[in-house]
Scaffold this motif. Sequence first.
Motif, PDB file in Angstrom:
ATOM      1  N   ASP A   1     -72.549   5.742 -28.171  1.00  0.00           N
ATOM      2  CA  ASP A   1     -73.074   6.977 -27.591  1.00  0.00           C
ATOM      3  C   ASP A   1     -73.548   6.774 -26.159  1.00  0.00           C
ATOM      4  OD1 ASP A   1     -72.569   8.284 -29.950  1.00  0.00           O
ATOM      5  OD2 ASP A   1     -74.594   7.954 -30.762  1.00  0.00           O
TER       6      ASP A   1
ATOM      7  N   GLY B   1     -71.217   7.600 -23.221  1.00  0.00           N
ATOM      8  CA  GLY B   1     -70.802   8.974 -22.965  1.00  0.00           C
ATOM      9  C   GLY B   1     -70.736   9.340 -21.499  1.00  0.00           C
ATOM     10  N   PRO B   2     -71.779   9.039 -20.711  1.00  0.00           N
ATOM     11  CA  PRO B   2     -71.743   9.388 -19.287  1.00  0.00           C
ATOM     12  C   PRO B   2     -70.715   8.579 -18.496  1.00  0.00           C
ATOM     13  CG  PRO B   2     -74.010   9.092 -20.042  1.00  0.00           C
ATOM     14  CD  PRO B   2     -73.112   8.580 -21.123  1.00  0.00           C
ATOM     15  N   HIS B   3     -70.151   7.562 -19.128  1.00  0.00           N
ATOM     16  CA  HIS B   3     -69.166   6.712 -18.440  1.00  0.00           C
ATOM     17  C   HIS B   3     -67.777   6.833 -19.083  1.00  0.00           C
ATOM     18  CE1 HIS B   3     -72.712   4.900 -16.587  1.00  0.00           C
ATOM     19  NE2 HIS B   3     -73.206   4.682 -17.795  1.00  0.00           N
TER      20      HIS B   3
ATOM     21  N   GLY C   1     -65.687  13.435 -22.909  1.00  0.00           N
ATOM     22  CA  GLY C   1     -66.226  13.353 -21.560  1.00  0.00           C
ATOM     23  C   GLY C   1     -66.880  14.636 -21.111  1.00  0.00           C
TER      24      GLY C   1
ATOM     25  N   ALA D   1     -68.410  16.739 -22.866  1.00  0.00           N
ATOM     26  CA  ALA D   1     -69.711  16.872 -23.532  1.00  0.00           C
ATOM     27  C   ALA D   1     -70.806  16.159 -22.755  1.00  0.00           C
ATOM     28  CB  ALA D   1     -69.629  16.316 -24.946  1.00  0.00           C
ATOM     29  N   HIS D   2     -70.415  15.226 -21.889  1.00  0.00           N
ATOM     30  CA  HIS D   2     -71.376  14.475 -21.077  1.00  0.00           C
ATOM     31  C   HIS D   2     -71.251  14.809 -19.595  1.00  0.00           C
ATOM     32  CE1 HIS D   2     -72.781  11.834 -24.359  1.00  0.00           C
ATOM     33  NE2 HIS D   2     -71.531  11.913 -24.801  1.00  0.00           N
TER      34      HIS D   2
END
Length: 477
Positions: free
Chosen positions: A370, A373-375, A408, A410-411
């Motif tokens: 999780d 996510g930002p990556h 992606g 979603a983030h």
Amino acid sequence: MLTILGFAMIATFLVLIMLKKMSPIAALVLIPALFCVFVGKGAKLGDYVIDGVTGLAPTAAMLMFAIVYFGVMIDVGLFDPIVRGILRFCKADPLRVVVGTAVLAAIVSLDGDGSTTFMITVSAMYPLYKRLKMSLVVMTGVAAMANGVMNTLPWGGPTARAATALKVDASDIFVPMIPALAMGLLFVLALSYVLGRRERDRLGVLTLDEALVEEPAEQETVLAGAGIGHGTTSGTGSGKGTDGTGGSGSGTDADLPEASEDDGFQGLDPHRPTLRPKLYWFNALLTVTLLTAMIMEWLPIPVLFLLGAALTLTVNFPHMPDQKARIGAHAENVLNVSGMVFAAAVFTGVLQGTGMVDHMATWLVDNIPDGMGPHMAFVTGVLSIPLTYFMSNDGFYFGILPVLAEAGQAHGISSLEIARASIIGQPLHMSSPLVPAVYVLVGMAKVEFGDHTRFVVKWAALTSLVVLGAGILFGII
């Protein structure tokens, strides 16, 4: 269970061909058939194979007629000026030969077709590698990596697939990636320089007299019956062939003379009876038109090469016996490549039909932490390297990429960033056993697929990582 069996099937295939325990054709057919039975879907094997063959039939047809077309163009002398130019640049220096291979493959890759690139590159460079007793896996590896980087062109396939799958513009994917891809190409050229230095250290830089020493036992041609480049050897030391082992070269830094003096050092026999100098410009115009039509998508590529092969045979060899002779001269390459493609259809048919690909993709996506996510763009770039090697571009871009893009978004990661990251694995993808063009490369170069795989995987993966690193450094991904 399907996930484990999918990975096990791929690993079994790679191990067996790299250890040369099975031929690629046998492994592509028998291993998936065996695993299909393990999965409990042996009764549906026929359906899976037919589906796979149906999907790859246009590709097989394209390769068959492309080999005939470019084989005839080689016979009639279309590429002789290119070969002479390369010879003048390369002289008898292994370093220049390897770098020249990368440059030629990159330039020819502008047409967007890997098979075309490999046919032209090998036909030009193979005689030189054989004559200088250089390692042929260096040639296939460098050509595959250069083509892999250039395969990201919008008309090359992967970029168009990514754009279609994520409903974005192909130019918005490719244009920002140019700096990162340029770094990848520079890395391939730098690697070619290093590999060339190794070959130079092993063989030396030869003089004209040394390069022209003939050993009849080593003579062979690139295309049977085409009269192309006799494989005379070089060097005054000992050598053990073309597998990259053995061989000591003594020599000086003397250069070969200009073209007017190097008739004995032709990659293509300048006196072969199949030459058609009076039709040179017709053949050149026909080839340019064919490549333009392919890029502009005026007709399906298999249809273009079918028409092109029929036209070039009719014009250059109007008599039926001559046409049959030309087709017969290239029949071995046609049979080898088309056979490999249809065998690969069994592999891909079972992977997709049994659901192994879907389960493998789901498992990979589900196991992304999780915190990553930002990556997701970085994750997509890393995953594209092994995934595009172990499955077809269609499977990755239409099956897995949308899932990665959704994760992606979603983030807060845009679909464009995910799409750009998805093309990073192409330098390695071009050597995948599921890519028909690679069989053209190793077949024409007379290199074992397992030898090519052992050599190229590490360097191609490193090239992909260089592109990924450059994309992150430049803020593209």
